[in-house]
Design a protein around this motif. Structure first.
Motif, mmCIF file in Angstrom:
data_model
loop_
_atom_site.group_PDB
_atom_site.id
_atom_site.type_symbol
_atom_site.label_atom_id
_atom_site.label_comp_id
_atom_site.label_asym_id
_atom_site.label_seq_id
_atom_site.Cartn_x
_atom_site.Cartn_y
_atom_site.Cartn_z
ATOM 1 N N LYS A 120 0.812 -1.216 0.000
ATOM 2 C CA LYS A 120 0.000 0.000 0.000
ATOM 3 C C LYS A 120 0.848 1.270 0.000
ATOM 4 N N ALA A 121 2.126 1.140 0.373
ATOM 5 C CA ALA A 121 3.007 2.307 0.293
ATOM 6 C C ALA A 121 3.174 2.739 -1.160
ATOM 7 N N GLU A 170 -8.693 8.777 -5.566
ATOM 8 C CA GLU A 170 -8.982 7.338 -5.470
ATOM 9 C C GLU A 170 -7.814 6.586 -4.841
ATOM 10 N N TYR A 171 -6.597 6.960 -5.193
ATOM 11 C CA TYR A 171 -5.423 6.300 -4.613
ATOM 12 C C TYR A 171 -5.257 6.674 -3.134
ATOM 13 N N TYR A 172 -5.530 7.931 -2.793
ATOM 14 C CA TYR A 172 -5.472 8.325 -1.379
ATOM 15 C C TYR A 172 -6.465 7.499 -0.559
ATOM 16 N N LYS A 173 -7.677 7.340 -1.080
ATOM 17 C CA LYS A 173 -8.694 6.561 -0.367
ATOM 18 C C LYS A 173 -8.236 5.127 -0.180
ATOM 19 N N GLU A 174 -7.641 4.557 -1.228
ATOM 20 C CA GLU A 174 -7.151 3.176 -1.128
ATOM 21 C C GLU A 174 -6.040 3.078 -0.093
ATOM 22 N N GLU A 180 -4.542 -1.916 5.681
ATOM 23 C CA GLU A 180 -4.406 -2.599 6.971
ATOM 24 C C GLU A 180 -3.066 -3.317 6.991
ATOM 25 N N PRO A 181 -2.194 -2.988 7.929
ATOM 26 C CA PRO A 181 -2.354 -1.985 8.994
ATOM 27 C C PRO A 181 -2.339 -0.564 8.422
ATOM 28 N N ILE A 236 -1.617 3.253 7.455
ATOM 29 C CA ILE A 236 -0.424 4.017 7.093
ATOM 30 C C ILE A 236 -0.652 5.467 7.523
ATOM 31 N N PRO A 237 -0.057 5.912 8.626
ATOM 32 C CA PRO A 237 -0.307 7.281 9.094
ATOM 33 C C PRO A 237 -0.063 8.345 8.038
ATOM 34 N N ASP A 238 1.012 8.206 7.266
ATOM 35 C CA ASP A 238 1.332 9.220 6.261
ATOM 36 C C ASP A 238 0.265 9.334 5.182
ATOM 37 N N ALA A 239 -0.499 8.264 4.955
ATOM 38 C CA ALA A 239 -1.587 8.343 3.983
ATOM 39 C C ALA A 239 -2.593 9.402 4.413
ATOM 40 N N PHE A 240 -2.896 9.458 5.697
ATOM 41 C CA PHE A 240 -3.853 10.435 6.222
ATOM 42 C C PHE A 240 -3.243 11.834 6.255
ATOM 43 N N PHE A 241 -1.961 11.924 6.595
ATOM 44 C CA PHE A 241 -1.300 13.229 6.649
ATOM 45 C C PHE A 241 -1.292 13.881 5.263
ATOM 46 N N ASN A 242 -0.881 13.121 4.252
ATOM 47 C CA ASN A 242 -0.809 13.677 2.901
ATOM 48 C C ASN A 242 -2.182 13.892 2.302
#
Length: 384
Positions: free
Chosen positions: A123-124, A158-162, A167-168, A170-176
């Protein structure tokens, strides 16, 4: 990417069992055909097995992994590429990030798609694709390519939502994603993303965090507090932006007026009002709204000055437009839309050589800027 189908550049062959890719001398399943990248010259049906370089097979495998997700032998191909090139993901990721920084969008996209093909469960990689598309959209919007920018924004979302559903987590996904939502003026979603980031990182001890991690926590909390204190996640604000951005300016203005009546000191609201009025060509009214935004805190935002400059230009107040653009450029010295607008100011002043310098500077940052290319062509043709 190139409109040509990348899969047309490969062909499949069966290699002998004793064929070696590397010093690892991996065992080859002779029953499974392997993709081979065509050479620039030569007939794929006329080859000597001994002339096929291992790099051609590895390149063919990467192409299949990137562009043929339904290929039944993908797992086998992945096992080959990861054994032959254990660091391939790291190397390609570093190259893709570098190409993104250099705004070599086509090659960067190919690299990211290839990385996803190598490890579709990572997911990264999805987050990197979101960031890539986010930056690409921003570059196209600076160049005045609004439709293309909107399309890349939609893909990025769409990629941000994915990435946020990983799981688990990814904190940086929410930050960005939080910053992505801020640019979309969707303060409700932005606040939620930053709050989730803070919740995911709240247990981290100060002694275990580097300066960047501490900064991100502080920045996220600062944005959450500002959105809350200024009531920016109000439904009327979000609705106003959506209406204006979809061509329903007057309905959007009605919504933002409702918000401003209760929140008269929020500069973003005045900016949104100015933007809607400017789109309706009510330049004098838009000018007043942008000036109000400046007095409420929007003076640190280059877009406020740039929008104000457009209003001045449309009212033939070239002197004030130039002043506003110079202030905008001081805040964002590499923003090509500001540099381009300074070029138009010079044209209105009759200073063609200076205009040419500005449009040329735009192309130094973005060689594909359609507006700068067009204006330079006009200037050059008029000289001949």
């Amino acid at each position: 990417m190139s409109p040509k189908n990348p899969l047309e550049t490969i062909y499949f062959i069966n290699l002998p069992e004793d064929y070696k890719f590397s010093d690892a001398a991996m065992q080859i399943d002779a029953s499974i055909p392997l993709p081979v990248q065509r050479k620039v010259k030569g007939d794929p049906n006329d080859f000597d097995m001994n002339d096929i370089a291992p790099e051609q097979v590895l390149a063919g495998i990467l192409t299949v992994l990137a562009y043929d997700s339904h290929n039944e032998h993908q797992d086998y191909y992945r096992s080959i590429i990861t054994k032959a090139k254990p660091n391939i993901k790291k190397e390609l990721t570093e190259a893709a990030i570098l190409k993104t920084k250099n705004e070599d969008w086509e090659l960067a996209e190919e690299l990211f798609i290839t990385i996803r093909g190598i490890d579709p469960e990572d997911k990264a990689v999805i987050l990197n694709l979101a960031l890539f598309l986010d930056q690409r959209a921003e570059s196209h919007r600076r160049a005045g390519l609004t439709d293309e920018a909107d399309a890349y924004d939609n893909d990025a979302l769409e990629y941000y939502k994915e990435a946020m559903n990983a799981e688990p987590a990814i904190p940086d996904a929410f930050f960005n994603a939080g910053f992505f939502y801020l640019k979309q003026h969707d303060f409700h979603e932005a606040k939620g993303a930053f709050e989730t980031y803070l919740a995911l990182t709240c247990d981290a001890k100060d002694e275990d965090m580097d300066e960047n991690a501490k900064y991100k926590q502080e920045r996220a909390q600062e944005i959450v507090d500002r959105i809350s204190n200024e009531n920016m996640d109000d439904a009327a604000f979000a609705k106003a932006y959506k209406l204006i951005s979809t061509g329903k300016e007057q309905e959007g203005l009605d919504q933002i007026l409702s918000y401003i009546s209760s929140n008269p000191k929020v500069w973003n609201a005045w900016f949104l009002m100015g933007w809607g009025l400017r789109r309706l060509r009510r330049y004098s009214d838009a000018q007043k709204a942008f000036e109000q935004a400046l007095t409420c805190g929007g003076d640190s935002n280059s877009d406020t000055y740039n929008e104000l400059a457009i209003c001045f230009m449309e009212q033939d107040n070239i002197a004030e437009a130039k002043k506003a653009l110079i202030k905008a450029l001081a805040i964002s010295p590499e923003d090509t839309k500001i540099i381009s607008n300074l070029g138009f100011i010079c044209l209105k002043e009759g200073n063609r050589p200076e205009a040419q310098k500005y449009f040329t500077a735009v192309l130094e940052y973005n060689p594909n800027d359609a507006i700068a290319v067009s204006e330079l062509a006009k200037l050059e043709s008029s000289e001949n």
